[in-house]
Write an enzyme that holds these catalytic residues in place. Structure first.
Site, PDB file in Angstrom:
ATOM      1  N   GLY A   7      32.225  38.408  38.256  1.00 42.78           N
ATOM      2  CA  GLY A   7      31.062  37.620  37.852  1.00 42.78           C
ATOM      3  C   GLY A   7      30.363  36.924  38.996  1.00 42.78           C
ATOM      4  O   GLY A   7      29.150  36.711  38.954  1.00 42.78           O
ATOM      5  N   ASP A  24      31.593  45.773  36.554  1.00 41.88           N
ATOM      6  CA  ASP A  24      30.385  45.534  35.760  1.00 41.88           C
ATOM      7  C   ASP A  24      29.399  44.640  36.514  1.00 41.88           C
ATOM      8  O   ASP A  24      29.280  44.757  37.719  1.00 41.88           O
ATOM      9  CB  ASP A  24      30.758  44.977  34.377  1.00 41.88           C
ATOM     10  CG  ASP A  24      31.389  43.599  34.424  1.00 41.88           C
ATOM     11  OD1 ASP A  24      31.963  43.223  35.468  1.00 41.88           O
ATOM     12  OD2 ASP A  24      31.318  42.880  33.402  1.00 41.88           O
ATOM     13  N   GLU A  41      38.289  45.465  39.074  1.00 38.62           N
ATOM     14  CA  GLU A  41      38.378  45.618  37.613  1.00 38.62           C
ATOM     15  C   GLU A  41      39.249  46.776  37.133  1.00 38.62           C
ATOM     16  O   GLU A  41      39.810  46.710  36.042  1.00 38.62           O
ATOM     17  CB  GLU A  41      36.969  45.753  37.023  1.00 38.62           C
ATOM     18  CG  GLU A  41      36.166  44.460  37.026  1.00 38.62           C
ATOM     19  CD  GLU A  41      35.479  44.169  38.346  1.00 38.62           C
ATOM     20  OE1 GLU A  41      34.822  43.124  38.454  1.00 38.62           O
ATOM     21  OE2 GLU A  41      35.615  44.983  39.289  1.00 38.62           O
ATOM     22  N   GLY A  47      34.516  36.231  36.116  1.00 37.72           N
ATOM     23  CA  GLY A  47      34.263  35.666  34.798  1.00 37.72           C
ATOM     24  C   GLY A  47      35.541  35.120  34.180  1.00 37.72           C
ATOM     25  O   GLY A  47      36.648  35.421  34.638  1.00 37.72           O
TER      26      GLY A  47
END
Length: 382
Positions: A142, A173, A165, A94
């Site tokens: 993402g 996530d 992450e 992302g």
């Protein structure tokens, strides 16, 4: 020169400048960030930001999600293929820098990005038509969310998968709490905590991809997929398996973690992150020492949050996991480590984050509890 001619000449100068500017703007046409097309009865999504490794931003999410929903109910659309332009990355993650900048000033992007991204992830996970992700290149964060929840994920020798992450004060996530604990043994927890990178055929061997096809065969595979008439999941599966059978590259090489699988299950089978580190130090092998050293560089808060996220997610539906992860995303936006991690890794690139709290023993259970607490009316809802 007559005054009328002089006046006309003066008026023409700014007009000429305007025309030149307009011509320049037309000549430097900006490509769409994502292409949404039909090829026969197949819908094709192409990630189209190759200069930034096809990083996913909010405007792309807002184009993909409603179109995906329209195709799902469109009788003229039989399947969806998602791929990427550029040849280097499917989607490297992302647009995290934009999100952290928004978080610093209280801009709504810090909520909107995560909320709408997770809603897209859920739609992919529950899609009623065949969804084929061709992850030919870097696939992280993402990009994993755009692919791993779909029914078919095709890796190539150029695929590079990771969930890195914890190194930036975040957590794995986009539904990581759902798919990671469902990988065999403790592999998912290992990948989540360490950010270990899987390449090529190993992405399929780990269970992240469903198939492996050599990159040079992808154009033909796409043509054959588009040519399928009203395909069922089994039709798509048979076609992918036939292409996989023709792909011998690296088939003789063992899985990169093969000789460490039982050690990972044993050492990462503890009931806490502290226990995992104790196991690694007690083991004393070169592999264990390396993993302990890697974990020592990660955000202590991220490690504890990620451990509990996967522990809880193992028994949850994808939708419930995404609700939990939205709460965690907002805890990160309220906290310190996410901003510090992005500064250290992506902005200043000094690779020297100053985590707060700086050690695992200072990250209390109460603090972790707060990260998972309901947001009330601001909770993610589907």
């Amino acid at each position: 020169m007559p005054l009328t001619v002089l006046t006309s000449a003066c008026r023409l100068k700014p007009l000429c400048r305007l025309e030149r500017i307009q011509a320049h703007l037309m000549s430097s046409h900006v490509e769409p960030e994502v292409l949404l097309e039909k090829a026969g009865r197949a819908a094709v999504i192409t990630m189209n930001r190759p200069k930034v490794l096809n990083a996913l931003n909010l405007s792309m999410i807002r184009r993909i999600h409603p179109q995906l929903q329209k195709w799902e109910s469109d009788p003229e659309t039989d399947m969806v293929i998602i791929k990427a332009a550029g040849g280097k990355a499917f989607c490297a993650g992302g647009d995290i820098r934009a999100v952290t900048e928004a978080g610093k000033v209280g801009d709504s992007l810090a909520q909107d990005f995560f909320r709408e991204e997770y809603m897209l992830n859920n739609s992919i996970g529950s899609y009623r038509k065949p969804y084929v992700a061709i992850i030919d290149g870097i696939t992280m964060g993402g990009g994993v969310g755009l692919s791993v929840h779909g029914r078919f994920r095709v890796a190539t020798e150029k695929t590079l998968f990771a969930m890195p992450e914890t190194a930036i004060g975040l957590f794995p996530d986009v539904g990581g709490g759902y798919f990671l604990p469902r990988l065999r043994g403790k592999l998912g927890l290992f990948l989540a905590l360490t950010g270990f990178r899987l390449k090529g055929r190993d992405v399929q061997r780990a269970g992240v991809a469903t198939h492996f096809v050599e990159s040079k065969k992808i154009p033909e595979l796409e043509q054959r997929l588009v040519g399928l008439k009203s395909p069922s999941d089994s039709d798509v599966s048979r076609l992918l398996e036939s292409f996989q059978a023709q792909s011998d590259l690296d088939s003789d090489k063992p899985f990169v973690l093969d000789k460490h699988t039982s050690d990972i299950d044993r050492m990462f089978g503890s009931s806490s992150v502290e226990g995992i580190l104790q196991n690694l130090k007690a083991d004393g092998s070169d592999f264990a020492k390396k993993q302990a050293e890697i974990l020592s560089r990660m955000s202590p808060t991220s490690l504890k949050v990620t451990f509990r996220q996967l522990q809880a997610g193992a028994a949850m539906s994808l939708q419930d996991v995404l609700v939990m992860e939205y709460r965690l995303s907002q805890a990160c936006m309220r906290g310190h480590d996410f901003y510090e991690g992005v500064r250290s890794v992506l902005i200043d690139k000094d690779q020297n984050p100053r985590w707060s709290p700086p050690s695992l023993d200072q990250v209390s259970d109460c603090f972790v509890d707060e990260c998972f607490a309901s947001l009330g009316e601001k909770d993610l809802r589907f």
